[in-house]
Motif scaffolding. Structure first.
Motif, PDB file in Angstrom:
ATOM      1  N   ALA A  21       0.829  -1.208   0.000  1.00  0.00           N
ATOM      2  CA  ALA A  21       0.000   0.000   0.000  1.00  0.00           C
ATOM      3  C   ALA A  21       0.863   1.258   0.000  1.00  0.00           C
ATOM      4  CB  ALA A  21      -0.928  -0.009   1.214  1.00  0.00           C
ATOM      5  N   ILE A  22       1.957   1.244   0.739  1.00  0.00           N
ATOM      6  CA  ILE A  22       2.866   2.401   0.779  1.00  0.00           C
ATOM      7  C   ILE A  22       3.469   2.628  -0.604  1.00  0.00           C
ATOM      8  CG2 ILE A  22       5.058   3.258   1.711  1.00  0.00           C
ATOM      9  CD1 ILE A  22       4.241   1.644   4.327  1.00  0.00           C
ATOM     10  N   ARG A  23       3.920   1.563  -1.234  1.00  0.00           N
ATOM     11  CA  ARG A  23       4.495   1.685  -2.579  1.00  0.00           C
ATOM     12  C   ARG A  23       3.453   2.183  -3.580  1.00  0.00           C
ATOM     13  NH1 ARG A  23       8.236  -3.790  -2.881  1.00  0.00           N
ATOM     14  NH2 ARG A  23      10.039  -2.899  -1.798  1.00  0.00           N
ATOM     15  N   SER A  24       2.238   1.692  -3.474  1.00  0.00           N
ATOM     16  CA  SER A  24       1.166   2.153  -4.369  1.00  0.00           C
ATOM     17  C   SER A  24       0.851   3.614  -4.116  1.00  0.00           C
ATOM     18  CB  SER A  24      -0.091   1.306  -4.169  1.00  0.00           C
ATOM     19  OG  SER A  24       0.131  -0.012  -4.578  1.00  0.00           O
ATOM     20  N   GLY A  25       0.863   4.030  -2.845  1.00  0.00           N
ATOM     21  CA  GLY A  25       0.614   5.423  -2.511  1.00  0.00           C
ATOM     22  C   GLY A  25       1.674   6.354  -3.072  1.00  0.00           C
ATOM     23  N   ILE A  26       2.924   5.911  -3.048  1.00  0.00           N
ATOM     24  CA  ILE A  26       4.010   6.715  -3.622  1.00  0.00           C
ATOM     25  C   ILE A  26       3.790   6.867  -5.123  1.00  0.00           C
ATOM     26  CG2 ILE A  26       6.487   6.760  -4.130  1.00  0.00           C
ATOM     27  CD1 ILE A  26       6.858   5.272  -1.385  1.00  0.00           C
ATOM     28  N   ALA A  27       3.457   5.769  -5.794  1.00  0.00           N
ATOM     29  CA  ALA A  27       3.210   5.821  -7.244  1.00  0.00           C
ATOM     30  C   ALA A  27       2.005   6.704  -7.565  1.00  0.00           C
ATOM     31  CB  ALA A  27       2.999   4.414  -7.783  1.00  0.00           C
ATOM     32  N   MET A  28       0.972   6.632  -6.734  1.00  0.00           N
ATOM     33  CA  MET A  28      -0.220   7.439  -6.959  1.00  0.00           C
ATOM     34  C   MET A  28       0.103   8.937  -6.801  1.00  0.00           C
ATOM     35  SD  MET A  28      -4.076   6.967  -5.495  1.00  0.00           S
ATOM     36  CE  MET A  28      -3.558   6.902  -3.811  1.00  0.00           C
ATOM     37  N   GLN A  29       0.890   9.292  -5.785  1.00  0.00           N
ATOM     38  CA  GLN A  29       1.268  10.699  -5.606  1.00  0.00           C
ATOM     39  C   GLN A  29       2.132  11.187  -6.774  1.00  0.00           C
ATOM     40  OE1 GLN A  29       0.414  13.180  -3.552  1.00  0.00           O
ATOM     41  NE2 GLN A  29      -1.131  11.753  -2.795  1.00  0.00           N
ATOM     42  N   LYS A  30       3.008  10.329  -7.257  1.00  0.00           N
ATOM     43  CA  LYS A  30       3.845  10.687  -8.412  1.00  0.00           C
ATOM     44  C   LYS A  30       2.959  10.956  -9.625  1.00  0.00           C
ATOM     45  CE  LYS A  30       7.272   8.841 -11.577  1.00  0.00           C
ATOM     46  NZ  LYS A  30       7.966   7.640 -12.014  1.00  0.00           N
ATOM     47  N   ASN A  31       2.000  10.067  -9.887  1.00  0.00           N
ATOM     48  CA  ASN A  31       1.108  10.246 -11.030  1.00  0.00           C
ATOM     49  C   ASN A  31       0.233  11.495 -10.865  1.00  0.00           C
ATOM     50  OD1 ASN A  31       2.096   7.985 -12.304  1.00  0.00           O
ATOM     51  ND2 ASN A  31       0.566   6.627 -11.407  1.00  0.00           N
ATOM     52  N   TYR A  81      -0.194  13.042   6.074  1.00  0.00           N
ATOM     53  CA  TYR A  81       0.047  14.426   6.476  1.00  0.00           C
ATOM     54  C   TYR A  81      -1.090  15.062   7.247  1.00  0.00           C
ATOM     55  CZ  TYR A  81       4.190  14.719   3.538  1.00  0.00           C
ATOM     56  OH  TYR A  81       5.417  14.532   2.994  1.00  0.00           O
ATOM     57  N   ALA A  82      -2.249  14.460   7.297  1.00  0.00           N
ATOM     58  CA  ALA A  82      -3.441  15.030   7.943  1.00  0.00           C
ATOM     59  C   ALA A  82      -3.815  16.363   7.306  1.00  0.00           C
ATOM     60  CB  ALA A  82      -3.233  15.189   9.449  1.00  0.00           C
ATOM     61  N   ASP A  83      -3.673  16.440   5.978  1.00  0.00           N
ATOM     62  CA  ASP A  83      -3.962  17.700   5.279  1.00  0.00           C
ATOM     63  C   ASP A  83      -5.185  17.580   4.369  1.00  0.00           C
ATOM     64  OD1 ASP A  83      -3.036  16.094   3.293  1.00  0.00           O
ATOM     65  OD2 ASP A  83      -1.508  17.468   2.564  1.00  0.00           O
ATOM     66  N   GLY A  84      -6.077  16.687   4.685  1.00  0.00           N
ATOM     67  CA  GLY A  84      -7.259  16.527   3.848  1.00  0.00           C
ATOM     68  C   GLY A  84      -7.008  15.658   2.633  1.00  0.00           C
ATOM     69  N   ASN A  85      -6.005  14.794   2.701  1.00  0.00           N
ATOM     70  CA  ASN A  85      -5.701  13.815   1.653  1.00  0.00           C
ATOM     71  C   ASN A  85      -5.215  14.454   0.355  1.00  0.00           C
ATOM     72  OD1 ASN A  85      -5.375  11.179   0.897  1.00  0.00           O
ATOM     73  ND2 ASN A  85      -7.425  10.979   0.060  1.00  0.00           N
ATOM     74  N   THR A  86      -4.554  15.603   0.420  1.00  0.00           N
ATOM     75  CA  THR A  86      -4.032  16.186  -0.806  1.00  0.00           C
ATOM     76  C   THR A  86      -2.641  15.664  -1.146  1.00  0.00           C
ATOM     77  OG1 THR A  86      -3.136  18.076   0.395  1.00  0.00           O
ATOM     78  CG2 THR A  86      -5.367  18.287  -0.506  1.00  0.00           C
ATOM     79  N   SER A  87      -1.888  15.236  -0.157  1.00  0.00           N
ATOM     80  CA  SER A  87      -0.545  14.716  -0.435  1.00  0.00           C
ATOM     81  C   SER A  87      -0.237  13.467   0.385  1.00  0.00           C
ATOM     82  CB  SER A  87       0.498  15.794  -0.150  1.00  0.00           C
ATOM     83  OG  SER A  87       0.406  16.213   1.195  1.00  0.00           O
ATOM     84  N   ASN A  88      -1.267  12.786   0.847  1.00  0.00           N
ATOM     85  CA  ASN A  88      -1.055  11.604   1.680  1.00  0.00           C
ATOM     86  C   ASN A  88      -0.615  10.398   0.857  1.00  0.00           C
ATOM     87  OD1 ASN A  88      -1.783  12.877   4.040  1.00  0.00           O
ATOM     88  ND2 ASN A  88      -3.940  12.358   3.811  1.00  0.00           N
ATOM     89  N   ILE A  89       0.317   9.672   1.416  1.00  0.00           N
ATOM     90  CA  ILE A  89       0.719   8.405   0.816  1.00  0.00           C
ATOM     91  C   ILE A  89      -0.357   7.362   1.116  1.00  0.00           C
ATOM     92  CG2 ILE A  89       2.483   6.597   0.815  1.00  0.00           C
ATOM     93  CD1 ILE A  89       3.310   9.361  -0.432  1.00  0.00           C
ATOM     94  N   LEU A  90      -0.803   7.305   2.364  1.00  0.00           N
ATOM     95  CA  LEU A  90      -1.901   6.439   2.768  1.00  0.00           C
ATOM     96  C   LEU A  90      -3.068   7.304   3.206  1.00  0.00           C
ATOM     97  CD1 LEU A  90      -0.068   3.725   4.918  1.00  0.00           C
ATOM     98  CD2 LEU A  90      -0.724   3.593   2.518  1.00  0.00           C
ATOM     99  N   GLU A  91      -4.268   6.900   2.852  1.00  0.00           N
ATOM    100  CA  GLU A  91      -5.443   7.676   3.263  1.00  0.00           C
ATOM    101  C   GLU A  91      -5.597   7.687   4.773  1.00  0.00           C
ATOM    102  OE1 GLU A  91     -10.215   7.944   2.315  1.00  0.00           O
ATOM    103  OE2 GLU A  91      -8.959   6.547   1.209  1.00  0.00           O
ATOM    104  N   TYR A  92      -5.325   6.549   5.401  1.00  0.00           N
ATOM    105  CA  TYR A  92      -5.363   6.440   6.854  1.00  0.00           C
ATOM    106  C   TYR A  92      -3.961   6.132   7.340  1.00  0.00           C
ATOM    107  CZ  TYR A  92     -10.340   6.173   6.051  1.00  0.00           C
ATOM    108  OH  TYR A  92     -11.619   6.452   5.659  1.00  0.00           O
ATOM    109  N   PRO A  93      -3.471   6.848   8.341  1.00  0.00           N
ATOM    110  CA  PRO A  93      -2.084   6.664   8.773  1.00  0.00           C
ATOM    111  C   PRO A  93      -1.873   5.338   9.482  1.00  0.00           C
ATOM    112  CG  PRO A  93      -3.214   8.109  10.289  1.00  0.00           C
ATOM    113  CD  PRO A  93      -4.163   7.850   9.158  1.00  0.00           C
ATOM    114  N   ILE A  94      -0.629   4.909   9.504  1.00  0.00           N
ATOM    115  CA  ILE A  94      -0.190   3.836  10.374  1.00  0.00           C
ATOM    116  C   ILE A  94       0.441   4.541  11.566  1.00  0.00           C
ATOM    117  CG2 ILE A  94       1.416   1.911  10.665  1.00  0.00           C
ATOM    118  CD1 ILE A  94       1.197   1.457   7.628  1.00  0.00           C
ATOM    119  N   TYR A  95      -0.053   4.305  12.760  1.00  0.00           N
ATOM    120  CA  TYR A  95       0.497   4.961  13.948  1.00  0.00           C
ATOM    121  C   TYR A  95       1.703   4.178  14.452  1.00  0.00           C
ATOM    122  CZ  TYR A  95      -3.400   8.145  14.066  1.00  0.00           C
ATOM    123  OH  TYR A  95      -4.293   9.131  13.741  1.00  0.00           O
TER     124      TYR A  95
END
Length: 159
Positions: free
Chosen positions: A53-63, A94-108
């Motif tokens: 999921a982290i790797r997919s999130g990085i690719a999604m932010q790049k795209n 980032y807790a910024d409204g999902n504009t630059s989050n790698i994961l929609e929900y954080p891992i604490y």
């Protein structure tokens, strides 16, 4: 069981009780190790899916950055955490409204728990698997989130 006609109350004999205890002991000796292995496998699968999921999130932010024309295309950081090796940090979010989050929900973050993550440096993370830590590094130039493939735990998590 004893004979009810003789005026005795029905009860189990000592041999019957011993037999039942022996059978329960044999069943538990077989079942308990299998249950422990199932838990370890479940933790491994959980962390493996988190890495994916982290790797997919990085690719999604790049795209997303490519489509918007935002440079750099590859995210510079995976979160805004600056306290390293600490509990209860919002990792990969980032807790910024999902504009630059790698994961929609954080891992604490949680230190020294099987299957838990902790941030160890600016772009370095560690996950606990089977009482050993697997170190992951994020390369902001290439967008690669990976670990040292010479260790078996890293191979198990990334293959």
């Amino acid at each position: 069981m004893t004979n009810k006609k003789a005026g005795l109350t029905p009860a189990f004999t000592m041999m019957e009780l011993i037999f039942v205890i022996v059978v329960i002991g044999i069943l538990s000796a077989i079942a308990i190790p299998r249950l422990a292995a199932s838990r370890d496998d479940a933790v491994l699968v959980k962390v493996k899916s988190q890495v994916s999921a982290i790797r997919s999130g990085i690719a999604m932010q790049k795209n997303k950055n490519l489509l918007e024309g935002t440079t750099p295309f590859i995210p510079a950081n995976l979160d805004s955490v600056t306290s390293y090796n600490a509990n209860d940090q919002r990792l990969f979010n980032y807790a910024d409204g999902n504009t630059s989050n790698i994961l929609e929900y954080p891992i604490y973050s949680k230190k020294n728990h099987d299957g838990s993550w902790v941030k160890t440096a600016a772009n370095a993370y560690s996950v606990q698997i089977s009482n050993s830590a697997v170190a992951f590094d994020y390369n902001a130039t290439s967008g690669i989130f990976d670990c040292d493939h010479s260790t078996q735990n890293c191979k198990d998590l990334t293959q």
